[in-house]
Design an enzyme around this catalytic site. Structure first.
Site, short mmCIF file in Angstrom:
data_model
loop_
_atom_site.label_atom_id
_atom_site.label_comp_id
_atom_site.label_asym_id
_atom_site.label_seq_id
_atom_site.Cartn_x
_atom_site.Cartn_y
_atom_site.Cartn_z
N ARG A 201 12.12 3.26 0.56
CA ARG A 201 11.77 2.59 1.74
C ARG A 201 13.14 1.84 1.85
NH1 ARG A 201 6.82 -1.06 3.59
NH2 ARG A 201 5.98 1.17 4.05
N LYS B 14 25.92 -5.49 -8.74
CA LYS B 14 27.21 -5.51 -9.41
C LYS B 14 28.16 -4.58 -8.53
CE LYS B 14 25.28 -4.45 -14.10
NZ LYS B 14 25.34 -3.59 -15.18
N ARG C 63 0.78 -1.16 0.05
CA ARG C 63 0.02 -0.14 -0.10
C ARG C 63 0.71 1.34 -0.10
NH1 ARG C 63 -2.93 -3.16 2.74
NH2 ARG C 63 -0.94 -4.31 3.02
N THR C 64 2.10 1.25 0.71
CA THR C 64 2.61 2.50 0.46
C THR C 64 3.30 2.71 -0.68
OG1 THR C 64 3.51 1.97 2.82
CG2 THR C 64 4.67 3.58 1.65
N HIS D 277 8.38 6.03 9.95
CA HIS D 277 7.49 6.13 8.72
C HIS D 277 6.79 7.30 8.84
CE1 HIS D 277 5.41 4.35 5.64
NE2 HIS D 277 4.90 3.23 6.04
C1 NCD Z 1 3.50 -0.70 7.99
C2 NCD Z 1 5.20 -0.55 7.66
O1 NCD Z 1 5.40 -0.97 6.63
O2 NCD Z 1 5.84 -0.37 8.65
N1 NCD Z 1 2.90 -0.81 6.77
C3 NCD Z 1 2.83 0.18 6.26
O3 NCD Z 1 3.64 0.98 5.52
N2 NCD Z 1 1.23 0.60 5.91
C4 NCD Z 1 2.91 -1.60 9.02
C5 NCD Z 1 3.74 -3.03 9.00
O4 NCD Z 1 4.14 -3.53 8.04
O5 NCD Z 1 3.31 -3.77 9.81
#
Ligand code: NCD
Length: 360
Positions: free
Chosen positions: A138, A117, A88-89, A171
């Site tokens: 991420r 590489k 989802r992110t 986050h």
């Molecule tokens: C969260 C994360 O990645 O920290 N997910 C998200 O981005 N909605 C929570 C999780 O992974 O538990």
């Protein structure tokens, strides 16, 4: 543009408290340039972001509105560099970019990028900055997005970076959408003040909790209750921040006992990908930290139930149809908030506001 980070060395920069790093990351109008952690966001900025998200949401409803939004940043390109799993992110950032007309590129599997590489992360990110105007990243490592922001701010293309999750640490955009969800949910009943927010689950390793817990300290009279088995209880660092802010908080293992007083319940998943020994988390008794039909009965009639998702079994599916279950709307809110953040990063939230005022 933001104060470029190059007037401070990386070593000196790292010695600063998060709040002291803020001026290095912001634009003159108070909008973020790089978005790296929750401590960059004060009350004014949170308000501005929520307003912009509301405006984008309303404007995007019609074809004309959506064409207006798409023209705003159609000359920009964004790179999504996700070396850690995400659904989802990732998708909400892609959708947010699409709303604003930004085209996107992605690297999700470093095994098929030049990192395989032996290229350094610094070189990879500098490469992205050569082709793109925004990098959304991420990573499993704490602080990597921040280091990359410093690297780019010292380069001839100081491309903005948005942290979409940095290890167990932060986050920030999840916390922004969580705050937006809370603001909308309590809009008609006195706003986000004088509330109890209950966090439950893996509070030690959940980065969403650290970021949201900090943002909540900006709102008046918010009590934070952390409910977890002792092994997964919220870290000392979060508690220290809350103490320093004079925030009201408590730690407990009694979920059912704490539930009736909650205005918002924020469930989280066990983050067992961080186990030092495989299967370690499975030995922790988490049975009393799940939300099912019995917990629904204890939840106040106007309270809301949130979850950053993905869930496992910590919220039973029977709960999904209850009007207090907010997690699906919370997820969609993420798209609007991220669009608002990106618009602000590129300085076009004022144009959105003007368009909204003229047409709605
Ligand atoms: C969260 C994360 O990645 O920290 N997910 C998200 O981005 N909605 C929570 C999780 O992974 O538990």
């Amino acid at each position: 543009m933001a104060k470029r980070i190059y007037d401070i060395s990386w070593d000196e920069y790292q010695k600063l408290q998060l709040e002291e790093r803020r001026p290095y990351l912001m634009q003159p109008d108070g909008a973020p340039y790089h978005t790296l952690f929750a401590q960059q966001f004060g009350l004014d900025l949170l308000e501005r972001l929520a307003q912009s998200a509301n405006e984008i949401r309303a404007i995007a409803k019609t074809r004309e509105g959506s064409e207006f939004l798409k023209a705003l940043l159609s000359h920009r390109r964004a790179m999504l560099y996700f070396s850690q799993p995400s659904s989802r992110t990732f998708l909400s950032f892609v959708s947010a970019c699409q709303i604003l007309g930004i085209s996107t590129g992605e690297v999700r599997d470093t095994a098929i990028s030049s990192e395989f590489k032996g290229e350094s992360r610094e070189d990879s990110v500098r490469t992205f900055s050569s082709y793109f105007d925004l990098i959304i990243m991420r990573t499993p490592e704490k602080g990597l997005a921040e280091h990359m922001a410093w690297v780019l701010s010292n380069s001839e293309r100081p491309t903005p970076i948005i942290n979409a999750g940095s290890g167990q640490d932060q986050h920030p955009t999840q916390a922004l959408l969580d705050i937006y969800t809370l603001l909308r949910s309590f809009e008609r009943s006195g706003g986000l003040r004088d509330r109890t927010v209950l966090f439950c689950g893996d509070l030690l390793r959940g980065r969403t909790v650290r970021s949201l817990s900090y943002l909540l300290t900006h709102y008046p009279n918010i009590r934070q209750v952390f409910v977890a088995p002792p092994q997964l209880q919220v870290g000392q660092d979060v508690q220290d921040v809350l103490k320093a802010k004079g925030a009201d908080f408590a730690l407990t293992g009694d979920f059912q006992g704490a539930l009736p007083a909650a205005d918002a319940v924020y469930m989280t998943r066990i983050q067992d990908e961080w186990d030092e020994k495989k299967g370690e988390s499975a030995r922790i008794d988490t049975s009393r930290f799940k939300f099912g039909a019995a917990e629904l009965k204890l939840l106040a009639p106007r309270a809301i139930l949130m979850h950053p998702l993905p869930r496992r079994d910590e919220i039973a599916t029977v709960v999904d149809s209850d009007p207090r279950a907010m997690y699906w709307r919370q997820m969609r809110n993420g798209m609007w908030v991220r669009a608002a953040l990106i618009a602000m990063t590129f300085g076009c939230d004022t144009a959105i506001h003007e368009h909204f005022r003229r047409n709605y």
